[in-house]
Design a protein around this motif. Sequence first.
Motif, PDB file in Angstrom:
ATOM      1  N   ILE A 193       0.840  -1.191   0.000  1.00  0.00           N
ATOM      2  CA  ILE A 193       0.000   0.000   0.000  1.00  0.00           C
ATOM      3  C   ILE A 193       0.878   1.244   0.000  1.00  0.00           C
ATOM      4  O   ILE A 193       1.661   1.455   0.938  1.00  0.00           O
ATOM      5  CB  ILE A 193      -0.934   0.040   1.234  1.00  0.00           C
ATOM      6  CG1 ILE A 193      -1.669  -1.291   1.399  1.00  0.00           C
ATOM      7  CG2 ILE A 193      -1.912   1.209   1.108  1.00  0.00           C
ATOM      8  CD1 ILE A 193      -2.474  -1.738   0.203  1.00  0.00           C
ATOM      9  N   ASP A 194       0.733   2.050  -1.041  1.00  0.00           N
ATOM     10  CA  ASP A 194       1.375   3.361  -1.047  1.00  0.00           C
ATOM     11  C   ASP A 194       0.416   4.318  -0.337  1.00  0.00           C
ATOM     12  O   ASP A 194      -0.479   4.902  -0.945  1.00  0.00           O
ATOM     13  CB  ASP A 194       1.663   3.812  -2.477  1.00  0.00           C
ATOM     14  CG  ASP A 194       2.359   5.171  -2.516  1.00  0.00           C
ATOM     15  OD1 ASP A 194       2.443   5.823  -1.459  1.00  0.00           O
ATOM     16  OD2 ASP A 194       2.811   5.568  -3.605  1.00  0.00           O
ATOM     17  N   GLY A 195       0.635   4.425   0.959  1.00  0.00           N
ATOM     18  CA  GLY A 195      -0.238   5.275   1.774  1.00  0.00           C
ATOM     19  C   GLY A 195       0.417   6.608   2.075  1.00  0.00           C
ATOM     20  O   GLY A 195       0.211   7.163   3.164  1.00  0.00           O
ATOM     21  N   ALA A 196       1.195   7.122   1.119  1.00  0.00           N
ATOM     22  CA  ALA A 196       1.981   8.344   1.339  1.00  0.00           C
ATOM     23  C   ALA A 196       1.212   9.370   2.167  1.00  0.00           C
ATOM     24  O   ALA A 196       1.716   9.877   3.163  1.00  0.00           O
ATOM     25  CB  ALA A 196       2.422   8.940   0.003  1.00  0.00           C
ATOM     26  N   SER A 197      -0.026   9.659   1.777  1.00  0.00           N
ATOM     27  CA  SER A 197      -0.780  10.617   2.597  1.00  0.00           C
ATOM     28  C   SER A 197      -2.002   9.998   3.264  1.00  0.00           C
ATOM     29  O   SER A 197      -2.387  10.422   4.344  1.00  0.00           O
ATOM     30  CB  SER A 197      -1.161  11.851   1.780  1.00  0.00           C
ATOM     31  OG  SER A 197      -1.557  11.498   0.482  1.00  0.00           O
ATOM     32  N   GLY A 198      -2.605   8.957   2.656  1.00  0.00           N
ATOM     33  CA  GLY A 198      -3.811   8.375   3.245  1.00  0.00           C
ATOM     34  C   GLY A 198      -3.564   7.620   4.545  1.00  0.00           C
ATOM     35  O   GLY A 198      -4.455   7.521   5.394  1.00  0.00           O
ATOM     36  N   ALA A 199      -2.344   7.101   4.714  1.00  0.00           N
ATOM     37  CA  ALA A 199      -2.065   6.271   5.886  1.00  0.00           C
ATOM     38  C   ALA A 199      -2.090   7.066   7.189  1.00  0.00           C
ATOM     39  O   ALA A 199      -2.215   6.492   8.270  1.00  0.00           O
ATOM     40  CB  ALA A 199      -0.702   5.586   5.726  1.00  0.00           C
ATOM     41  N   PHE A 200      -1.972   8.385   7.086  1.00  0.00           N
ATOM     42  CA  PHE A 200      -2.070   9.223   8.286  1.00  0.00           C
ATOM     43  C   PHE A 200      -3.427   9.922   8.371  1.00  0.00           C
ATOM     44  O   PHE A 200      -3.623  10.788   9.207  1.00  0.00           O
ATOM     45  CB  PHE A 200      -0.960  10.284   8.296  1.00  0.00           C
ATOM     46  CG  PHE A 200       0.389   9.752   8.689  1.00  0.00           C
ATOM     47  CD1 PHE A 200       0.657   9.416  10.014  1.00  0.00           C
ATOM     48  CD2 PHE A 200       1.389   9.583   7.751  1.00  0.00           C
ATOM     49  CE1 PHE A 200       1.900   8.933  10.389  1.00  0.00           C
ATOM     50  CE2 PHE A 200       2.639   9.102   8.114  1.00  0.00           C
ATOM     51  CZ  PHE A 200       2.896   8.772   9.436  1.00  0.00           C
ATOM     52  N   LEU A 201      -4.352   9.567   7.481  1.00  0.00           N
ATOM     53  CA  LEU A 201      -5.671  10.195   7.526  1.00  0.00           C
ATOM     54  C   LEU A 201      -6.767   9.193   7.855  1.00  0.00           C
ATOM     55  O   LEU A 201      -7.555   9.393   8.782  1.00  0.00           O
ATOM     56  CB  LEU A 201      -5.984  10.858   6.171  1.00  0.00           C
ATOM     57  CG  LEU A 201      -5.161  12.092   5.827  1.00  0.00           C
ATOM     58  CD1 LEU A 201      -5.538  12.617   4.456  1.00  0.00           C
ATOM     59  CD2 LEU A 201      -5.383  13.170   6.869  1.00  0.00           C
ATOM     60  N   SER A 202      -6.818   8.112   7.076  1.00  0.00           N
ATOM     61  CA  SER A 202      -7.915   7.167   7.238  1.00  0.00           C
ATOM     62  C   SER A 202      -8.017   6.601   8.660  1.00  0.00           C
ATOM     63  O   SER A 202      -9.128   6.473   9.182  1.00  0.00           O
ATOM     64  CB  SER A 202      -7.778   6.042   6.211  1.00  0.00           C
ATOM     65  OG  SER A 202      -8.881   5.179   6.300  1.00  0.00           O
ATOM     66  N   PRO A 203      -6.898   6.262   9.335  1.00  0.00           N
ATOM     67  CA  PRO A 203      -7.038   5.712  10.689  1.00  0.00           C
ATOM     68  C   PRO A 203      -7.776   6.673  11.633  1.00  0.00           C
ATOM     69  O   PRO A 203      -8.384   6.241  12.607  1.00  0.00           O
ATOM     70  CB  PRO A 203      -5.590   5.520  11.147  1.00  0.00           C
ATOM     71  CG  PRO A 203      -4.801   5.396   9.898  1.00  0.00           C
ATOM     72  CD  PRO A 203      -5.496   6.290   8.898  1.00  0.00           C
ATOM     73  N   PHE A 204      -7.721   7.954  11.333  1.00  0.00           N
ATOM     74  CA  PHE A 204      -8.344   8.940  12.228  1.00  0.00           C
ATOM     75  C   PHE A 204      -9.709   9.402  11.715  1.00  0.00           C
ATOM     76  O   PHE A 204     -10.609   9.645  12.496  1.00  0.00           O
ATOM     77  CB  PHE A 204      -7.426  10.163  12.371  1.00  0.00           C
ATOM     78  CG  PHE A 204      -6.030   9.796  12.786  1.00  0.00           C
ATOM     79  CD1 PHE A 204      -5.813   9.192  14.020  1.00  0.00           C
ATOM     80  CD2 PHE A 204      -4.945  10.017  11.959  1.00  0.00           C
ATOM     81  CE1 PHE A 204      -4.533   8.821  14.409  1.00  0.00           C
ATOM     82  CE2 PHE A 204      -3.663   9.657  12.338  1.00  0.00           C
ATOM     83  CZ  PHE A 204      -3.457   9.052  13.568  1.00  0.00           C
ATOM     84  N   CYS A 205      -9.851   9.556  10.411  1.00  0.00           N
ATOM     85  CA  CYS A 205     -11.044  10.221   9.875  1.00  0.00           C
ATOM     86  C   CYS A 205     -11.991   9.285   9.134  1.00  0.00           C
ATOM     87  O   CYS A 205     -13.133   9.668   8.878  1.00  0.00           O
ATOM     88  CB  CYS A 205     -10.629  11.359   8.953  1.00  0.00           C
ATOM     89  SG  CYS A 205      -9.517  12.525   9.752  1.00  0.00           S
ATOM     90  N   SER A 206     -11.533   8.109   8.748  1.00  0.00           N
ATOM     91  CA  SER A 206     -12.439   7.146   8.100  1.00  0.00           C
ATOM     92  C   SER A 206     -12.013   5.729   8.518  1.00  0.00           C
ATOM     93  O   SER A 206     -11.664   4.910   7.666  1.00  0.00           O
ATOM     94  CB  SER A 206     -12.405   7.294   6.581  1.00  0.00           C
ATOM     95  OG  SER A 206     -11.085   7.115   6.075  1.00  0.00           O
TER      96      SER A 206
END
Length: 449
Positions: A218-231
């Motif tokens: 998973i290339d979570g460059a930016s999503g990996a620090f968002l989804s755990p908190f916001c979705s």
Amino acid sequence: MEVPGFAHPAPHAGFPEHEMFPQVAYEIVHDELLLDGVARLNLATFCTTWIDDQARRLMAESMDKNIVDADEYPQTAELERRCVRMLADLWHAPDPAATIGTSTTGSSEAAMLGGLAAKFRWRARGGTGTPNLVCGPVQVCWEKFCRYFDVEMRQVPLRGDRYLLHPDDLREHCDENTIVVVATFGQTYTGLYEDVAGMSAELDRIHDAGGPDIPLHIDGASGAFLSPFCSPEVVWDFRLPRVKSINASGHKTGLAPLGVGWAIWREAADLPRELIFDVDYLGGHIPNFNLNFSRSGSQAITQYYDFIRLGRTGYTRLQNAIYEVAQHFARGLAAAGPFELIHAAEPTKGIHAVAWRLTPGAHPYNLYDIADRLRTRGWLIAAYPLAPDRENETIMRAVFRHGLTIDMVDLLLADLRRGLTLLTENPRRLPLDRAHGGGFTHNATPETP
Ligand SMILES: *Cc1c(COP(=O)(O)O)cnc(C)c1O
């Protein structure tokens, strides 16, 4: 001493012959940099541009510590290890305390490491042909990985009205030499999340039908620090057993200053031993699995500061606030002109970015003109072509980040409306079909510096 300034230009080319006072050299360098864009007004970047005073202090205090010297700077190494465990926990690794990971210079290095581990695992499984990697429209780091490390890149072209790699694209492109499928979680072009759970299920079906057993990175460059908190309901991480490694940019939505990324493997066994070097000339035996060697420890240290400063509640509060600011912009944008929203910063669909295009039909301007107009006020927002096979279509994207207030967004919207009025009243003289000129992003892949 010959002092450069009004009478003599500063040295430009050959190695300078003479010395000068530090104050003078500082002023020369400082002044020249005034011509750079203002980082905080750069909505084309995903990277951190707002840094609090405490983080700045920690950066300055630790810039002389080499992160690779774990024996000399054991506490720097310890803080990095804690970050790895915290991220393994955040991304639901089965045993966060026992897994393996590292800080890197950014997602690019982390992606290389994830790709290399996949290539070595494929070979250990008996792979002998030409290795290939299957992906959708990826960030340029994956093209680099494939070229630098001799892997065939199978980038699935965008079909019809699609912006992303879809699960039903996989079967046709995967085979026994596919080392890994890369899913982008927070796509560069649009900010949208790819359907990781759907891809995982499709790869399960391919395997169950007697086909190859292909892992996911998973290339979570930016999503990996968002989804755990916001979705948190979106399943994209180690909750899916097929996900073997994840990269993320600490210096994007991780909120750390520029220069830090993370690579985390599901379990220690997912990182092949051959990639780990045991370095003994720093004192002690230090495992090392980075592409580079010496670098400052300050970014990883500051990332640890961010984690303990904000925690889950802080990241959730902050990132949700940024989503709200982005949604405010999306509403203003839709009301301002003939725009069709591709991504309107919905937390379950993607990162806190807004991507849009012009509605079909004739307009007195194109998106590059709009980028040019906004630039006259200092706003940096990219217009660029989509990925193949939709590279003839142009889109625009703004990434919202920590430090951009709703007041600033209102000023941006006012500048946008003024720019559109001006462009409408003064139709351009250049041909409207100017394909990729103007603006400031000329690459096939949008830059995400
Ligand atoms: C930014 C980005 C990268 C590259 O990350 P760096 O931290 O700039 O090296 C890779 N993939 C995606 C999806 C990105 O957004």
